[in-house]
Scaffold this active site. Structure first.
Site, PDB file in Angstrom:
ATOM      1  N   GLY A   1       0.797  -1.229   0.000  1.00 52.31           N
ATOM      2  CA  GLY A   1       0.000   0.000   0.000  1.00 52.31           C
ATOM      3  C   GLY A   1       0.827   1.275   0.000  1.00 52.31           C
ATOM      4  O   GLY A   1       0.354   2.311   0.469  1.00 52.31           O
ATOM      5  N   SER A   2       2.033   1.228  -0.555  1.00 56.58           N
ATOM      6  CA  SER A   2       2.819   2.472  -0.583  1.00 56.58           C
ATOM      7  C   SER A   2       2.196   3.486  -1.539  1.00 56.58           C
ATOM      8  O   SER A   2       2.297   4.696  -1.304  1.00 56.58           O
ATOM      9  CB  SER A   2       4.279   2.192  -0.928  1.00 56.58           C
ATOM     10  OG  SER A   2       4.425   1.760  -2.253  1.00 56.58           O
ATOM     11  N   ASN A   3       1.564   3.017  -2.595  1.00 61.50           N
ATOM     12  CA  ASN A   3       0.845   3.962  -3.466  1.00 61.50           C
ATOM     13  C   ASN A   3      -0.381   4.533  -2.756  1.00 61.50           C
ATOM     14  O   ASN A   3      -0.707   5.712  -2.925  1.00 61.50           O
ATOM     15  CB  ASN A   3       0.452   3.283  -4.778  1.00 61.50           C
ATOM     16  CG  ASN A   3       1.610   3.264  -5.758  1.00 61.50           C
ATOM     17  OD1 ASN A   3       2.040   4.306  -6.244  1.00 61.50           O
ATOM     18  ND2 ASN A   3       2.135   2.075  -6.020  1.00 61.50           N
TER      19      ASN A   3
ATOM     20  N   MET B   1      -4.261  -7.281  -6.569  1.00 61.84           N
ATOM     21  CA  MET B   1      -3.760  -8.397  -7.377  1.00 61.84           C
ATOM     22  C   MET B   1      -4.848  -9.412  -7.716  1.00 61.84           C
ATOM     23  O   MET B   1      -4.685 -10.612  -7.504  1.00 61.84           O
ATOM     24  CB  MET B   1      -2.602  -9.087  -6.625  1.00 61.84           C
ATOM     25  CG  MET B   1      -1.450  -8.158  -6.322  1.00 61.84           C
ATOM     26  SD  MET B   1      -0.689  -7.476  -7.811  1.00 61.84           S
ATOM     27  CE  MET B   1       0.228  -8.916  -8.343  1.00 61.84           C
ATOM     28  N   ARG B   2      -5.952  -8.942  -8.255  1.00 65.93           N
ATOM     29  CA  ARG B   2      -6.981  -9.859  -8.735  1.00 65.93           C
ATOM     30  C   ARG B   2      -7.332  -9.495 -10.173  1.00 65.93           C
ATOM     31  O   ARG B   2      -7.433  -8.298 -10.502  1.00 65.93           O
ATOM     32  CB  ARG B   2      -8.279  -9.755  -7.894  1.00 65.93           C
ATOM     33  CG  ARG B   2      -8.125 -10.055  -6.427  1.00 65.93           C
ATOM     34  CD  ARG B   2      -7.608 -11.449  -6.143  1.00 65.93           C
ATOM     35  NE  ARG B   2      -8.434 -12.507  -6.696  1.00 65.93           N
ATOM     36  CZ  ARG B   2      -7.992 -13.743  -6.936  1.00 65.93           C
ATOM     37  NH1 ARG B   2      -6.735 -14.055  -6.687  1.00 65.93           N
ATOM     38  NH2 ARG B   2      -8.801 -14.655  -7.431  1.00 65.93           N
ATOM     39  N   ILE B   3      -7.508 -10.522 -10.979  1.00 68.78           N
ATOM     40  CA  ILE B   3      -7.999 -10.286 -12.340  1.00 68.78           C
ATOM     41  C   ILE B   3      -9.504 -10.063 -12.246  1.00 68.78           C
ATOM     42  O   ILE B   3     -10.202 -10.755 -11.502  1.00 68.78           O
ATOM     43  CB  ILE B   3      -7.652 -11.484 -13.244  1.00 68.78           C
ATOM     44  CG1 ILE B   3      -6.133 -11.476 -13.484  1.00 68.78           C
ATOM     45  CG2 ILE B   3      -8.415 -11.429 -14.564  1.00 68.78           C
ATOM     46  CD1 ILE B   3      -5.622 -12.611 -14.309  1.00 68.78           C
ATOM     47  N   LEU B   4      -9.990  -9.071 -12.978  1.00 64.65           N
ATOM     48  CA  LEU B   4     -11.395  -8.671 -12.869  1.00 64.65           C
ATOM     49  C   LEU B   4     -12.175  -9.105 -14.113  1.00 64.65           C
ATOM     50  O   LEU B   4     -11.647  -9.040 -15.229  1.00 64.65           O
ATOM     51  CB  LEU B   4     -11.475  -7.155 -12.700  1.00 64.65           C
ATOM     52  CG  LEU B   4     -10.733  -6.621 -11.474  1.00 64.65           C
ATOM     53  CD1 LEU B   4     -10.615  -5.106 -11.528  1.00 64.65           C
ATOM     54  CD2 LEU B   4     -11.425  -7.068 -10.190  1.00 64.65           C
TER      55      LEU B   4
ATOM     56  N   ASN C   1      -5.960   2.136 -12.745  1.00 62.10           N
ATOM     57  CA  ASN C   1      -4.960   1.238 -12.164  1.00 62.10           C
ATOM     58  C   ASN C   1      -3.576   1.830 -12.394  1.00 62.10           C
ATOM     59  O   ASN C   1      -3.352   2.558 -13.363  1.00 62.10           O
ATOM     60  CB  ASN C   1      -5.044  -0.121 -12.866  1.00 62.10           C
ATOM     61  CG  ASN C   1      -4.047  -1.129 -12.332  1.00 62.10           C
ATOM     62  OD1 ASN C   1      -3.851  -1.243 -11.108  1.00 62.10           O
ATOM     63  ND2 ASN C   1      -3.398  -1.860 -13.221  1.00 62.10           N
TER      64      ASN C   1
ATOM     65  N   HIS D   1       0.337   0.685 -13.082  1.00 65.57           N
ATOM     66  CA  HIS D   1       1.084  -0.489 -13.535  1.00 65.57           C
ATOM     67  C   HIS D   1       2.551  -0.118 -13.684  1.00 65.57           C
ATOM     68  O   HIS D   1       2.868   0.900 -14.306  1.00 65.57           O
ATOM     69  CB  HIS D   1       0.521  -1.001 -14.860  1.00 65.57           C
ATOM     70  CG  HIS D   1       1.211  -2.230 -15.344  1.00 65.57           C
ATOM     71  ND1 HIS D   1       1.013  -3.468 -14.763  1.00 65.57           N
ATOM     72  CD2 HIS D   1       2.137  -2.419 -16.319  1.00 65.57           C
ATOM     73  CE1 HIS D   1       1.778  -4.361 -15.376  1.00 65.57           C
ATOM     74  NE2 HIS D   1       2.468  -3.755 -16.324  1.00 65.57           N
TER      75      HIS D   1
ATOM     76  N   SER E   1       2.722   3.472 -15.506  1.00 65.10           N
ATOM     77  CA  SER E   1       1.596   4.024 -16.263  1.00 65.10           C
ATOM     78  C   SER E   1       0.330   4.020 -15.421  1.00 65.10           C
ATOM     79  O   SER E   1       0.126   3.129 -14.592  1.00 65.10           O
ATOM     80  CB  SER E   1       1.318   3.152 -17.498  1.00 65.10           C
ATOM     81  OG  SER E   1       2.464   2.984 -18.295  1.00 65.10           O
TER      82      SER E   1
ATOM     83  N   ASP F   1      -4.368  -4.905 -17.827  1.00 66.21           N
ATOM     84  CA  ASP F   1      -3.361  -3.854 -18.062  1.00 66.21           C
ATOM     85  C   ASP F   1      -3.434  -3.302 -19.484  1.00 66.21           C
ATOM     86  O   ASP F   1      -2.439  -2.783 -20.012  1.00 66.21           O
ATOM     87  CB  ASP F   1      -1.930  -4.364 -17.779  1.00 66.21           C
ATOM     88  CG  ASP F   1      -1.769  -4.845 -16.343  1.00 66.21           C
ATOM     89  OD1 ASP F   1      -2.398  -4.250 -15.451  1.00 66.21           O
ATOM     90  OD2 ASP F   1      -1.029  -5.819 -16.115  1.00 66.21           O
TER      91      ASP F   1
HETATM   92  C1  GRF Z   1       3.151  -1.188  -7.540  1.00 70.82           C
HETATM   93  O1  GRF Z   1       4.374  -1.420  -8.185  1.00 70.82           O
HETATM   94  C2  GRF Z   1       2.047  -1.020  -8.535  1.00 70.82           C
HETATM   95  O2  GRF Z   1       2.455  -0.388  -9.720  1.00 70.82           O
HETATM   96  C3  GRF Z   1       1.661  -2.443  -8.820  1.00 70.82           C
HETATM   97  O3  GRF Z   1       1.752  -3.086  -7.582  1.00 70.82           O
HETATM   98  C4  GRF Z   1       2.687  -2.405  -6.762  1.00 70.82           C
HETATM   99  C5  GRF Z   1       1.963  -2.046  -5.501  1.00 70.82           C
HETATM  100  O4  GRF Z   1       2.827  -1.499  -4.545  1.00 70.82           O
HETATM  101  N1  GRF Z   1       0.356  -2.509  -9.436  1.00 70.82           N
HETATM  102  P1  GRF Z   1       2.202  -0.841  -3.227  1.00 70.82           P
HETATM  103  O5  GRF Z   1       1.304  -1.894  -2.594  1.00 70.82           O
HETATM  104  O6  GRF Z   1       1.437   0.384  -3.630  1.00 70.82           O
HETATM  105  O7  GRF Z   1       3.383  -0.533  -2.366  1.00 70.82           O
END
Ligand code: GRF
Length: 217
Positions: A16-18, A93-96, A110, A112, A139, A148
């Site tokens: 969850g760093s994003n 991390m789930r395909i939708l 999303n 990526h 992206s 993606d």
């Molecule tokens: C990131 O690299 C994002 O681009 C990808 O999964 C990773 C998630 O990292 N989809 P975080 O959980 O946000 O740290």
């Protein structure tokens, strides 16, 4: 801040760093209201980040559902209960299924870790190095039924160093992701970017190429 906030739910599976980058920017100058964080994994560290930020969180463990459809029905019910305008996938991390994607068409994006359309799917950093690319990046795209594969509207580019391995490259890309996602969400919140008939419009005009985030100073 005079601008009304745009509501969102963030979907995660891991660190969850994003999400953290979005929480931090929403707390300062991004007109975004994160109403909830939903994880399909109970051990996702992002749930602690949500708690720290006093944002409600929910866990919906996909392994407890007999199939993808029933999981997604429960997920949609959970999301819709928060009445978000945007659904932000941040390491979810789930395909939708196409049905789930269609429900949130134009409202779900999303992040990526690659310069799409290069390297959809997993192990993007390793694949980039194996190909001998000199440039990598990340992206933001609208989510469509193709994994993606939806229209990209913002990217950030990262130079590949000669001595990079997958971990060092991933770390540098991730740092840039933390600038990228808030910048993309800002474009959405300000109504500057939207999806129309499967194409991205920027300020009402078709976007021929994804916007590029300026390199960090
Ligand atoms: C990131 O690299 C994002 O681009 C990808 O999964 C990773 C998630 O990292 N989809 P975080 O959980 O946000 O740290």
């Amino acid at each position: 801040m005079s601008q009304p906030r745009v509501s969102a739910v963030v979907l995660i599976s891991g660190s969850g760093s994003n999400l953290q980058a979005l929480l931090d920017t929403a707390a300062s100058d991004l007109p975004l209201e994160i109403r909830a964080v939903i994880s399909n994994r109970a051990d996702a560290y992002g749930l602690e980040r949500a708690a720290e930020a006093c944002v409600p969180s929910r866990v919906l463990d996909h392994t407890r559902f007999p199939d993808r459809e029933t999981f997604e029905a429960a997920l949609a019910e959970l999301i819709d209960g928060f009445e978000p305008e945007l659904v932000l996938l941040a390491g979810f991390m789930r395909i939708l299924t196409p049905e789930f994607v269609a429900r949130y068409s134009g409202r779900m994006v999303n992040i990526h870790p690659a310069l799409l359309p290069a390297y959809p799917g997993l192990h993007t950093h390793r694949r980039c190095l194996e190909a001998g690319d000199t440039e990598h990046g990340a992206s933001i795209h609208f989510v469509t039924a193709e994994v993606d594969g939806g229209p990209v509207f913002l990217q950030v580019r990262v130079a590949v160093d000669e001595d990079d391995d997958a971990d060092s490259l991933a770390a540098r890309v991730l740092t840039q992701e933390h600038r990228l996602y808030p910048a993309a969400v800002r474009l959405l919140c300000e109504g500057r970017v939207r999806l129309h008939d499967g194409r991205v419009l920027l300020d009402g005009q078709p976007l021929a190429q994804p916007l590029q985030l300026e390199p960090a100073n």
